[in-house]
Design a protein around this motif. Structure first.
Motif, PDB file in Angstrom:
ATOM      1  N   ARG A  70    -107.039  -9.232   4.909  1.00 25.31           N
ATOM      2  CA  ARG A  70    -107.618 -10.194   3.970  1.00 25.31           C
ATOM      3  C   ARG A  70    -106.769 -11.394   3.470  1.00 25.31           C
ATOM      4  O   ARG A  70    -105.326 -11.226   3.618  1.00 25.31           O
ATOM      5  CB  ARG A  70    -108.517  -9.890   2.779  1.00 25.31           C
ATOM      6  N   LEU A  71    -107.267 -12.666   3.303  1.00 27.97           N
ATOM      7  CA  LEU A  71    -106.065 -13.480   2.638  1.00 27.97           C
ATOM      8  C   LEU A  71    -106.095 -12.998   1.232  1.00 27.97           C
ATOM      9  O   LEU A  71    -106.748 -12.189   0.435  1.00 27.97           O
ATOM     10  CB  LEU A  71    -107.158 -14.815   2.417  1.00 27.97           C
ATOM     11  N   ASN A  72    -104.595 -13.151   0.859  1.00 31.49           N
ATOM     12  CA  ASN A  72    -104.151 -12.713  -0.487  1.00 31.49           C
ATOM     13  C   ASN A  72    -104.777 -13.628  -1.513  1.00 31.49           C
ATOM     14  O   ASN A  72    -104.822 -14.996  -1.430  1.00 31.49           O
ATOM     15  CB  ASN A  72    -102.472 -13.179  -0.549  1.00 31.49           C
ATOM     16  N   PRO A  73    -105.612 -13.102  -2.492  1.00 33.06           N
ATOM     17  CA  PRO A  73    -106.237 -13.661  -3.546  1.00 33.06           C
ATOM     18  C   PRO A  73    -105.253 -14.425  -4.141  1.00 33.06           C
ATOM     19  O   PRO A  73    -105.624 -15.424  -5.220  1.00 33.06           O
ATOM     20  CB  PRO A  73    -107.225 -12.699  -4.032  1.00 33.06           C
ATOM     21  N   ALA A  74    -104.005 -13.986  -4.380  1.00 31.72           N
ATOM     22  CA  ALA A  74    -103.035 -14.721  -4.977  1.00 31.72           C
ATOM     23  C   ALA A  74    -102.628 -15.757  -4.514  1.00 31.72           C
ATOM     24  O   ALA A  74    -101.491 -16.778  -5.186  1.00 31.72           O
ATOM     25  CB  ALA A  74    -101.797 -13.644  -5.787  1.00 31.72           C
ATOM     26  N   LEU A  75    -102.817 -16.400  -3.295  1.00 35.30           N
ATOM     27  CA  LEU A  75    -102.448 -17.593  -2.880  1.00 35.30           C
ATOM     28  C   LEU A  75    -102.648 -18.818  -3.739  1.00 35.30           C
ATOM     29  O   LEU A  75    -103.644 -18.808  -4.472  1.00 35.30           O
ATOM     30  CB  LEU A  75    -102.893 -17.889  -1.586  1.00 35.30           C
ATOM     31  N   PRO A  76    -101.729 -19.822  -3.815  1.00 36.92           N
ATOM     32  CA  PRO A  76    -102.192 -21.067  -4.571  1.00 36.92           C
ATOM     33  C   PRO A  76    -103.239 -21.547  -4.013  1.00 36.92           C
ATOM     34  O   PRO A  76    -103.678 -21.401  -2.936  1.00 36.92           O
ATOM     35  CB  PRO A  76    -100.854 -21.795  -4.208  1.00 36.92           C
ATOM     36  N   ALA A  77    -104.109 -22.317  -4.778  1.00 39.17           N
ATOM     37  CA  ALA A  77    -105.470 -22.958  -4.441  1.00 39.17           C
ATOM     38  C   ALA A  77    -105.154 -23.798  -3.347  1.00 39.17           C
ATOM     39  O   ALA A  77    -106.094 -23.777  -2.222  1.00 39.17           O
ATOM     40  CB  ALA A  77    -105.972 -23.678  -5.658  1.00 39.17           C
ATOM     41  N   TRP A  78    -103.946 -24.641  -3.314  1.00 39.59           N
ATOM     42  CA  TRP A  78    -103.931 -25.430  -2.040  1.00 39.59           C
ATOM     43  C   TRP A  78    -104.131 -24.657  -0.707  1.00 39.59           C
ATOM     44  O   TRP A  78    -104.233 -25.520   0.458  1.00 39.59           O
ATOM     45  CB  TRP A  78    -102.713 -26.483  -2.227  1.00 39.59           C
ATOM     46  N   VAL A  79    -103.330 -23.446  -0.766  1.00 38.63           N
ATOM     47  CA  VAL A  79    -103.409 -22.921   0.427  1.00 38.63           C
ATOM     48  C   VAL A  79    -104.810 -22.594   1.215  1.00 38.63           C
ATOM     49  O   VAL A  79    -105.230 -22.745   2.248  1.00 38.63           O
ATOM     50  CB  VAL A  79    -102.712 -21.435   0.697  1.00 38.63           C
ATOM     51  N   GLY A  80    -105.527 -21.988   0.305  1.00 33.92           N
ATOM     52  CA  GLY A  80    -106.942 -21.801   0.437  1.00 33.92           C
ATOM     53  C   GLY A  80    -107.672 -23.002   0.888  1.00 33.92           C
ATOM     54  O   GLY A  80    -108.618 -23.050   1.953  1.00 33.92           O
ATOM     55  N   GLU A  81    -107.328 -23.909   0.086  1.00 31.74           N
ATOM     56  CA  GLU A  81    -108.275 -25.084   0.390  1.00 31.74           C
ATOM     57  C   GLU A  81    -107.810 -25.543   1.778  1.00 31.74           C
ATOM     58  O   GLU A  81    -108.533 -26.196   2.818  1.00 31.74           O
ATOM     59  CB  GLU A  81    -107.885 -26.383  -0.524  1.00 31.74           C
ATOM     60  N   MET A  82    -106.397 -25.555   2.230  1.00 25.11           N
ATOM     61  CA  MET A  82    -106.013 -25.989   3.584  1.00 25.11           C
ATOM     62  C   MET A  82    -106.540 -25.098   4.514  1.00 25.11           C
ATOM     63  O   MET A  82    -107.015 -25.667   5.667  1.00 25.11           O
ATOM     64  CB  MET A  82    -104.495 -26.156   3.422  1.00 25.11           C
ATOM     65  N   LEU A  83    -106.797 -23.956   4.356  1.00 24.77           N
ATOM     66  CA  LEU A  83    -107.181 -22.972   5.514  1.00 24.77           C
ATOM     67  C   LEU A  83    -108.761 -23.165   5.565  1.00 24.77           C
ATOM     68  O   LEU A  83    -109.183 -23.372   6.733  1.00 24.77           O
ATOM     69  CB  LEU A  83    -106.879 -21.583   5.013  1.00 24.77           C
ATOM     70  N   HIS A  84    -109.638 -23.576   4.594  1.00 25.54           N
ATOM     71  CA  HIS A  84    -110.844 -23.744   4.630  1.00 25.54           C
ATOM     72  C   HIS A  84    -111.192 -25.045   5.403  1.00 25.54           C
ATOM     73  O   HIS A  84    -112.091 -25.394   6.181  1.00 25.54           O
ATOM     74  CB  HIS A  84    -111.777 -23.666   3.382  1.00 25.54           C
ATOM     75  N   VAL A  85    -110.626 -26.258   4.887  1.00 27.06           N
ATOM     76  CA  VAL A  85    -110.645 -27.485   5.625  1.00 27.06           C
ATOM     77  C   VAL A  85    -110.352 -27.356   7.073  1.00 27.06           C
ATOM     78  O   VAL A  85    -110.949 -27.911   8.092  1.00 27.06           O
ATOM     79  CB  VAL A  85    -109.728 -28.546   4.875  1.00 27.06           C
ATOM     80  N   THR A  86    -109.090 -26.630   7.442  1.00 29.01           N
ATOM     81  CA  THR A  86    -108.780 -26.453   8.849  1.00 29.01           C
ATOM     82  C   THR A  86    -109.810 -25.643   9.532  1.00 29.01           C
ATOM     83  O   THR A  86    -110.210 -25.849  10.667  1.00 29.01           O
ATOM     84  CB  THR A  86    -107.559 -25.916   8.853  1.00 29.01           C
ATOM     85  N   LEU A  87    -110.562 -24.663   8.940  1.00 30.05           N
ATOM     86  CA  LEU A  87    -111.570 -24.007   9.568  1.00 30.05           C
ATOM     87  C   LEU A  87    -112.619 -24.746   9.763  1.00 30.05           C
ATOM     88  O   LEU A  87    -113.200 -24.686  11.105  1.00 30.05           O
ATOM     89  CB  LEU A  87    -111.961 -22.873   8.693  1.00 30.05           C
TER      90      LEU A  87
END
Length: 115
Positions: A70-87
């Motif tokens: 699973r994605l590391n929940p401690a990732l910075p918010a920008w990483v999660g946002e970038m992944l979801h926009v890319t997805l």
């Protein structure tokens, strides 16, 4: 803390990018699910998952014979946002992977986790 060069270097490989985006879309996936979705061998998938885990992008958990990522929940918010926009912007790129995953026979059943 993970830096932009580390994130982009980790995702520069197509297998790692596809695996990460599939995990982001599904919440978590095991090696066998990724083998089916990506139509690739266990050693190759496991090697790429180890690189993603070592970079800090993914975490894993063992449930019986399965190892889930699973994605590391401690990732910075920008990483999660970038992944979801890319997805969202690349659904066509992942369409065949998602279709293979949906039709996979014998997908493992997840148990609820306590944490």
């Amino acid at each position: 803390m993970i830096t932009p060069p580390e994130v982009f270097k980790s995702l520069a490989d197509e297998t790692r990018a596809r695996a990460t985006l599939l995990i982001a879309s599904q919440g978590e996936l095991c090696v066998c699910e990724l083998m089916c979705a990506l139509d690739d061998s266990q050693p190759k998938i496991s090697r790429h998952l180890a690189q993603l885990r070592n970079s800090g992008l993914l975490l894993d958990r063992r449930q019986g014979q399965w190892v889930y990522y699973r994605l590391n929940p401690a990732l910075p918010a920008w990483v999660g946002e970038m992944l979801h926009v890319t997805l969202r912007a690349n659904a066509d790129w992942l369409a065949h992977d998602c279709a293979r995953l949906k039709t996979m026979d014998g997908r493992p059943v997840r148990e609820a986790t306590c944490c």
